[in-house]
Scaffold this active site. Structure first.
Site, PDB file in Angstrom:
ATOM      1  CG  HIS A  20      -1.926  -1.022   1.311  1.00 51.00           C
ATOM      2  ND1 HIS A  20      -2.131  -1.773   2.440  1.00 51.00           N
ATOM      3  CD2 HIS A  20      -2.835  -1.465   0.400  1.00 51.00           C
ATOM      4  CE1 HIS A  20      -3.109  -2.633   2.228  1.00 51.00           C
ATOM      5  NE2 HIS A  20      -3.549  -2.464   0.992  1.00 51.00           N
ATOM      6  CE  LYS A  44     -11.149  -9.562   1.850  1.00 48.65           C
ATOM      7  NZ  LYS A  44      -9.830  -9.068   1.462  1.00 48.65           N
ATOM      8  NE  ARG A 100      -2.721  -8.015  -4.186  1.00 48.31           N
ATOM      9  CZ  ARG A 100      -3.524  -8.420  -3.232  1.00 48.31           C
ATOM     10  NH1 ARG A 100      -3.072  -8.589  -2.026  1.00 48.31           N
ATOM     11  NH2 ARG A 100      -4.793  -8.688  -3.479  1.00 48.31           N
ATOM     12  CB  SER A 137      -4.780  -6.651   4.382  1.00 44.90           C
ATOM     13  OG  SER A 137      -4.177  -5.431   4.024  1.00 44.90           O
TER      14      SER A 137
END
Length: 187
Positions: A20, A44, A100, A137
């Site tokens: 990040h 989540k 990513r 994360s």
């Protein structure tokens, strides 16, 4: 004369990672201002509150800006609701997103097309550096929940985040307990 180019970098940042921070660092060379927009991912459970996440992000971003004062300023804000509504309210020209891998790209392109249709907002993608391509994360929370030595996270997230993860683990945080339990893994 063109207007200021404000980019919104939205995410849950639960927790913020070196990946990040890399997107923020690189984005600072492309835009006049970046707003890190800390929101909630409704799909989540959140380990840290929005204000805890914003506090970590603010501290780390301030450090980054002190190291490279010649680049664009960065502000951290908590938001609720739709990202596009927040972006429009801040006069943003674009949404900034890190990508990513191909899975990220497929999801992000779908979101970008929707955001353009809904709010006439463009999206700029920054491809993750090679060392961040597999950091997430979610992975960090799994290591924190099930790992013994959290210093193993030192290549994925800053010391401040590791300290906060240790505190959550020591306090028996229910999100980490759920990740670590066999029943939580099946959900």
């Amino acid at each position: 004369m063109p207007g200021r180019h404000v980019a919104i970098y939205p995410g849950s940042f639960d927790p913020i990672t070196f990946g990040h921070l890399d997107v923020i660092r690189r984005g600072r060379t492309l835009f006049d201002e970046i707003v890190v927009a800390v929101g909630n991912n409704p799909s989540k459970p959140q380990l840290f509150t929005a204000y805890e996440r914003a506090d970590m992000a603010r501290r780390l971003v301030d450090e980054l800006c002190e190291q490279e004062p010649e680049h664009a300023p960065v502000h951290v804000e908590v938001f609720t609701g739709l990202t596009v509504d927040f972006a429009v309210s801040r006069g943003a020209a674009v949404l900034l997103r890190g990508v990513r891998n191909l899975s990220d790209l497929q999801y992000e392109v779908q979101q970008a097309v929707t955001n353009r249709q809904v709010a006439d907002l463009e999206t700029v993608f920054i491809v993750a550096g090679q060392s961040f391509a597999y950091t997430s994360s979610t992975l960090i929370k799994q290591i924190a929940a099930m790992g013994e030595d959290l210093s193993a996270l030192s290549t994925m997230c800053p010391d401040l985040v590791i300290e906060r993860l240790r505190a959550k683990k020591a306090a028996g945080d229910p999100v980490l307990r759920n990740i670590a339990s066999p029943e939580g893994a099946e959900e």
